[in-house]
Design a protein around this motif. Structure first.
Motif, PDB file in Angstrom:
ATOM      1  N   ASP A  31      46.691  38.825  55.436  1.00 22.76           N
ATOM      2  CA  ASP A  31      47.926  37.935  55.685  1.00 22.76           C
ATOM      3  C   ASP A  31      47.647  37.399  57.236  1.00 22.76           C
ATOM      4  O   ASP A  31      48.251  35.830  57.360  1.00 22.76           O
ATOM      5  CB  ASP A  31      49.139  38.632  55.605  1.00 22.76           C
ATOM      6  CG  ASP A  31      49.519  39.216  54.151  1.00 22.76           C
ATOM      7  OD1 ASP A  31      48.991  38.541  53.325  1.00 22.76           O
ATOM      8  OD2 ASP A  31      50.262  40.010  53.937  1.00 22.76           O
ATOM      9  N   ASP A  32      47.466  37.922  57.837  1.00 18.71           N
ATOM     10  CA  ASP A  32      47.444  37.251  59.317  1.00 18.71           C
ATOM     11  C   ASP A  32      46.001  36.506  59.472  1.00 18.71           C
ATOM     12  O   ASP A  32      46.281  35.324  60.070  1.00 18.71           O
ATOM     13  CB  ASP A  32      46.976  38.500  60.399  1.00 18.71           C
ATOM     14  CG  ASP A  32      48.286  39.202  60.782  1.00 18.71           C
ATOM     15  OD1 ASP A  32      49.208  38.842  60.385  1.00 18.71           O
ATOM     16  OD2 ASP A  32      48.067  40.518  61.101  1.00 18.71           O
ATOM     17  N   ALA A  47      45.904  28.805  58.245  1.00 16.06           N
ATOM     18  CA  ALA A  47      46.866  27.710  58.365  1.00 16.06           C
ATOM     19  C   ALA A  47      47.112  26.952  59.769  1.00 16.06           C
ATOM     20  O   ALA A  47      47.918  26.058  59.796  1.00 16.06           O
ATOM     21  CB  ALA A  47      47.924  28.025  57.549  1.00 16.06           C
ATOM     22  N   GLY A  48      46.658  27.353  60.720  1.00 15.14           N
ATOM     23  CA  GLY A  48      46.929  27.010  62.032  1.00 15.14           C
ATOM     24  C   GLY A  48      47.729  27.695  63.159  1.00 15.14           C
ATOM     25  O   GLY A  48      47.507  27.518  64.244  1.00 15.14           O
ATOM     26  N   PHE A  57      44.654  42.214  66.883  1.00 14.18           N
ATOM     27  CA  PHE A  57      43.917  42.085  65.606  1.00 14.18           C
ATOM     28  C   PHE A  57      42.665  42.887  65.440  1.00 14.18           C
ATOM     29  O   PHE A  57      42.566  43.776  64.664  1.00 14.18           O
ATOM     30  CB  PHE A  57      43.574  40.607  65.281  1.00 14.18           C
ATOM     31  CG  PHE A  57      42.877  40.454  63.900  1.00 14.18           C
ATOM     32  CD1 PHE A  57      43.910  40.164  62.749  1.00 14.18           C
ATOM     33  CD2 PHE A  57      41.666  40.821  63.455  1.00 14.18           C
ATOM     34  CE1 PHE A  57      43.504  40.016  61.627  1.00 14.18           C
ATOM     35  CE2 PHE A  57      41.177  40.527  62.102  1.00 14.18           C
ATOM     36  CZ  PHE A  57      42.110  40.278  61.374  1.00 14.18           C
ATOM     37  N   ALA A  58      41.849  42.772  66.550  1.00 15.73           N
ATOM     38  CA  ALA A  58      40.432  43.544  66.370  1.00 15.73           C
ATOM     39  C   ALA A  58      40.779  45.085  66.710  1.00 15.73           C
ATOM     40  O   ALA A  58      40.300  45.848  65.943  1.00 15.73           O
ATOM     41  CB  ALA A  58      39.607  43.328  67.526  1.00 15.73           C
ATOM     42  N   LEU A  60      40.461  23.017  50.945  1.00 13.42           N
ATOM     43  CA  LEU A  60      41.449  24.178  50.781  1.00 13.42           C
ATOM     44  C   LEU A  60      40.564  25.554  50.973  1.00 13.42           C
ATOM     45  O   LEU A  60      39.382  25.620  50.479  1.00 13.42           O
ATOM     46  CB  LEU A  60      42.006  24.288  49.425  1.00 13.42           C
ATOM     47  CG  LEU A  60      42.681  22.946  48.890  1.00 13.42           C
ATOM     48  CD1 LEU A  60      43.126  22.931  47.476  1.00 13.42           C
ATOM     49  CD2 LEU A  60      43.922  22.717  49.897  1.00 13.42           C
ATOM     50  N   GLN A  61      41.198  26.500  51.670  1.00 12.66           N
ATOM     51  CA  GLN A  61      40.525  27.638  51.908  1.00 12.66           C
ATOM     52  C   GLN A  61      41.673  28.841  52.059  1.00 12.66           C
ATOM     53  O   GLN A  61      42.591  28.785  52.176  1.00 12.66           O
ATOM     54  CB  GLN A  61      39.737  27.749  53.089  1.00 12.66           C
ATOM     55  CG  GLN A  61      40.403  27.122  54.483  1.00 12.66           C
ATOM     56  CD  GLN A  61      39.417  26.761  55.740  1.00 12.66           C
ATOM     57  OE1 GLN A  61      38.441  27.639  55.704  1.00 12.66           O
ATOM     58  NE2 GLN A  61      39.917  26.083  56.695  1.00 12.66           N
ATOM     59  N   ARG A  62      40.955  30.168  51.784  1.00 14.16           N
ATOM     60  CA  ARG A  62      41.832  31.173  51.697  1.00 14.16           C
ATOM     61  C   ARG A  62      40.972  32.348  51.488  1.00 14.16           C
ATOM     62  O   ARG A  62      40.109  32.596  50.943  1.00 14.16           O
ATOM     63  CB  ARG A  62      42.600  31.201  50.195  1.00 14.16           C
ATOM     64  CG  ARG A  62      43.495  32.242  50.003  1.00 14.16           C
ATOM     65  CD  ARG A  62      45.021  31.935  50.819  1.00 14.16           C
ATOM     66  NE  ARG A  62      45.887  33.017  50.481  1.00 14.16           N
ATOM     67  CZ  ARG A  62      46.990  33.336  50.715  1.00 14.16           C
ATOM     68  NH1 ARG A  62      47.613  32.126  51.572  1.00 14.16           N
ATOM     69  NH2 ARG A  62      48.068  33.998  50.515  1.00 14.16           N
ATOM     70  N   LEU A  63      41.528  33.568  52.193  1.00  8.55           N
ATOM     71  CA  LEU A  63      41.056  34.957  52.100  1.00  8.55           C
ATOM     72  C   LEU A  63      41.608  35.530  50.874  1.00  8.55           C
ATOM     73  O   LEU A  63      42.879  35.778  50.889  1.00  8.55           O
ATOM     74  CB  LEU A  63      41.010  35.571  53.344  1.00  8.55           C
ATOM     75  CG  LEU A  63      40.363  37.074  53.327  1.00  8.55           C
ATOM     76  CD1 LEU A  63      38.948  37.030  53.268  1.00  8.55           C
ATOM     77  CD2 LEU A  63      41.074  37.838  54.751  1.00  8.55           C
ATOM     78  N   LEU A  64      40.784  36.009  49.948  1.00  9.85           N
ATOM     79  CA  LEU A  64      41.315  36.718  48.700  1.00  9.85           C
ATOM     80  C   LEU A  64      40.619  38.022  48.879  1.00  9.85           C
ATOM     81  O   LEU A  64      39.489  38.379  49.202  1.00  9.85           O
ATOM     82  CB  LEU A  64      40.882  36.084  47.623  1.00  9.85           C
ATOM     83  CG  LEU A  64      41.562  34.533  47.459  1.00  9.85           C
ATOM     84  CD1 LEU A  64      41.035  34.215  45.928  1.00  9.85           C
ATOM     85  CD2 LEU A  64      43.318  34.878  47.444  1.00  9.85           C
ATOM     86  N   LEU A  65      41.854  39.032  48.770  1.00  9.43           N
ATOM     87  CA  LEU A  65      41.301  40.501  48.485  1.00  9.43           C
ATOM     88  C   LEU A  65      40.609  40.813  47.116  1.00  9.43           C
ATOM     89  O   LEU A  65      40.812  39.940  46.003  1.00  9.43           O
ATOM     90  CB  LEU A  65      42.373  41.457  48.766  1.00  9.43           C
ATOM     91  CG  LEU A  65      43.030  41.472  49.978  1.00  9.43           C
ATOM     92  CD1 LEU A  65      44.117  42.362  50.326  1.00  9.43           C
ATOM     93  CD2 LEU A  65      42.005  41.483  51.248  1.00  9.43           C
TER      94      LEU A  65
END
Length: 258
Positions: A25-26, A32-33, A40-41, A205-210
């Motif tokens: 989510d992060d 998205a900016g 985070f690390a 368009l881009q997205r990280l998906l599990l």
């Protein structure tokens, strides 16, 4: 923090068995900016280490359970005659047992049969432990779809005005067994060439998906040339080392532009 480093940490934590939904989510908010959280690390490494410790504990626990099952099976086999005799006396305590001249005919005293049963039991327990510790994913794959204005299959425009905005949706599904950073290139051309097309994308368009996660995203596009035009969607994916590769998945929509 660099997005590629964050992506690598997410993939490593997921491979260790950690729940990386909050990290994903992060990461998507960062796409998205928004800036990544400062810790985070550290959070990613802590999740990975905790997952590795839990996996080690589960492995030890499974090994102990396997050893106990094996020991119990051996003892039951080794003292089967005593155990069966004891049970017989418990059930028929008022009767008398006399040893007969014949040889045992029941499967409970057949050593070959019991050896086969014991082997099958050991293999079954081993498979159960393996599946529990490392569940299979099956054949990995990704999917790309183009949905209509309502976010469903159908309702695609066949004829549009030049410069008129058209609302469509992209659908992406991840069954790769790991988190994947997907990139969808939206392109326009009037050829029949098979993607990937050399023309630059008009929308990215881009997205990280599990793993086992899907994503539907709306986008609006306008055609600036008249005639028969083709809208093409190409699915690309980043590797944790930063390499962007074409997945071979694509979709298209032909429209008539007035």
């Amino acid at each position: 923090m660099d997005l590629f480093e964050a992506y690598r940490l997410i993939v490593e934590a997921a491979a260790a068995g950690a729940d990386v939904r909050s990290l994903a989510d992060d990461f998507n908010r960062a796409l998205a900016g928004e800036p990544l959280r400062a810790d985070f690390a550290d959070v990613a490494r802590q999740l990975a280490e905790g997952a590795r410790q839990a996996a080690f504990f589960n492995t030890v626990l499974a090994a102990v359970a396997f050893a106990i099952v094996g020991a119990v099976a051996f003892l039951l086999y080794r003292y089967r005659k005593i155990i069966i005799g004891w049970l017989w006396l418990k059930i028929w305590g008022s009767g008398r047992l006399r040893r007969g001249p014949g040889s045992p005919s029941t499967l409970l005293f057949d050593e070959e049969v019991l050896a086969v049963v014991a082997a099958v039991a050991v293999v079954a327990v081993a498979l159960a432990v393996a599946i529990t510790l490392r569940p299979g994913v099956g054949e990995p794959f990704s999917a790309l779809g183009l949905l209509g204005p309502g976010g469903k299959i159908g309702g695609y425009p066949e004829e549009v005005e030049r410069g008129q905005p058209v609302l469509l949706h992209v659908y992406v599904y991840n069954h790769m067994g790991k988190p994947v950073w997907f990139v969808v290139y939206v392109k326009i051309d009037n050829s029949t060439a098979e993607p990937p097309l050399p023309s630059p994308p008009v929308i990215t368009l881009q997205r990280l998906l599990l793993h086992n996660e899907s994503w539907v995203a709306p986008f609006t596009i306008a055609f600036n040339a008249t005639g028969r035009q083709r809208l093409v969607l190409e699915l690309w994916a980043y590797y944790p080392n930063g390499t962007l590769a074409y997945t071979g998945r694509w979709n298209q929509l032909w429209v008539r532009v007035k």
